[in-house]
Design an enzyme around this catalytic site. Sequence first.
Site, mmCIF file in Angstrom:
data_model
loop_
_atom_site.group_PDB
_atom_site.id
_atom_site.type_symbol
_atom_site.label_atom_id
_atom_site.label_comp_id
_atom_site.label_asym_id
_atom_site.label_seq_id
_atom_site.Cartn_x
_atom_site.Cartn_y
_atom_site.Cartn_z
ATOM 1 N N LYS A 124 0.838 -1.249 -0.216
ATOM 2 C CA LYS A 124 0.111 0.055 -0.124
ATOM 3 C C LYS A 124 0.878 1.345 -0.170
ATOM 4 O O LYS A 124 0.572 2.108 -0.872
ATOM 5 C CB LYS A 124 -0.877 -0.114 1.055
ATOM 6 C CG LYS A 124 -2.166 -1.133 1.267
ATOM 7 C CD LYS A 124 -2.957 -0.608 2.419
ATOM 8 C CE LYS A 124 -2.348 -1.104 3.787
ATOM 9 N NZ LYS A 124 -2.016 -2.416 3.825
ATOM 10 N N THR A 125 2.048 1.170 1.018
ATOM 11 C CA THR A 125 2.663 2.341 1.037
ATOM 12 C C THR A 125 3.281 2.759 -0.096
ATOM 13 O O THR A 125 3.489 3.952 -0.823
ATOM 14 C CB THR A 125 3.519 2.398 2.298
ATOM 15 O OG1 THR A 125 2.795 2.280 3.389
ATOM 16 C CG2 THR A 125 4.381 3.710 2.278
ATOM 17 N N GLU A 168 -3.637 5.984 1.244
ATOM 18 C CA GLU A 168 -3.362 4.748 1.737
ATOM 19 C C GLU A 168 -4.595 4.046 2.510
ATOM 20 O O GLU A 168 -4.892 4.960 3.557
ATOM 21 C CB GLU A 168 -2.192 4.556 2.612
ATOM 22 C CG GLU A 168 -1.745 2.969 3.003
ATOM 23 C CD GLU A 168 -0.444 3.063 3.483
ATOM 24 O OE1 GLU A 168 -0.241 2.130 4.206
ATOM 25 O OE2 GLU A 168 0.284 3.872 3.083
#
Length: 473
Positions: A124-125, A168
């Site tokens: 995600k990051t 995110e």
Amino acid sequence: MAATALTIPPAMERPHFVGIGGAGMSGIAKILARRGARVAGSDARDSATAAALRALGASVHVGHAAANLAADTTCVVVSSAIREDNPELAAARERGIEVIHRSAALAALMEGARTIAIAGTHGKTTTTSMLAVALRSLGLEPSYAIGGDLDVPGSNAEHGTGDLFVAEADESDRSFHRYTPEVAVVLNAELDHHANYASMEEIYESFETFAATLRPGGTLIVNADQSGARELTGRLRRRAAATGRGPALVTYGTGPDADVRILRVVSHGLTSEVTVRLDGAELTFPVSVPGRHYAHNAVAALAAGVAAGVPADGLAPALARYTGVARRLEPKGEADGVRVLDSYAHHPTEMTADLEAVRDAAGDGGRVLVVFQPHLFSRTRELGIEMGRALALADASVVLDIYPAREDPIPGVTSELITDAARAAGADVRAEHSKAAVPGVVAGMAKPGDLVLTMGAGDVTELGPEILAHLAN
């Protein structure tokens, strides 16, 4: 794309953040400060992130105490990690101050924007960062909130003047159900966050709920290669067929049926080059971080941006502007011919992806040495054997004690679960209970040409500079 006026919700004009130094919390605090809110908060210890917030005018206390709450505090923002007995949370409830979960605060900041939300058990990051950097380099001025720093402390969020908000979306506590994105991404669906999910069925149900939050006419980007994501796609298609409702689905991956097909990924040490087929045309672009896993993240970012209306021929080369985020294979330096990198990987899938990436980067003759710190007792109990097997990809590993974070110990759950599994898989691994001893141990193991990777979601990240200092001496 048109600019949008994003305001401060009235309840958040004078917010107090409990745990303001955390990645998610500090990002929201930064955006509010940029919009003109009078931000305050506290954290267990001082940090560069706290200093960055103070530079924006925020008042940051070190330590938690009821007295930290100002008389005119309009709300208290908490994450799922904050316990009910926290003195500031208890004081807020006693005084009748509104308590807002971090995800609700982020959702409020998204109001009026075209949101792109990135979810998934891993990546995600990185994916959110790639897209935010690319959009910013194209002059689109997105707002964004990321779970890690792009270049300097406090760079995990920004209030932009454009109409896009890239965020995110955290599935760990189901908080991503609060968002209403125009475009969403599911990178993968695996059983993790064991304190909140008891089975894969619960994971699928949670991601199905997330998909249902998309705005009418929205688009969901889903990984076509990962088994959990494929199962999710099948469920969503069956539901759409039965109800006549659902988001547009776009898949990406290496298979011939993927809508955005990855044709090849060519590694060039710490960078790579990826070729995709999109809308019938081939497109090749560089990725400035190593490994197949990160190249696939870049393709997910490309698909999301295109779904939001950004032309692919401009977005693809702009993705190369992303050169990394703190703790995602972050280079820490080199000494005595040994390179040291830092990785946030703490799930076996992440560990495997990063170890494969650094194996390519190490080159011929260079060994990969890992310092791994398990994160959470619950995760180690469920996935310790798989973690140990992942460490078998390294030439040698040092395993620390479990970093507890928010959890209390679980009887019988120790890092020996990992070291035993690693040895059973043929790995060269040793346990080290003293974190302070690790730099000297690793310096004694390493030889010129080797690559050292500190790995885990806890404070193992602090060891990189210390290992470099020992190598230099």
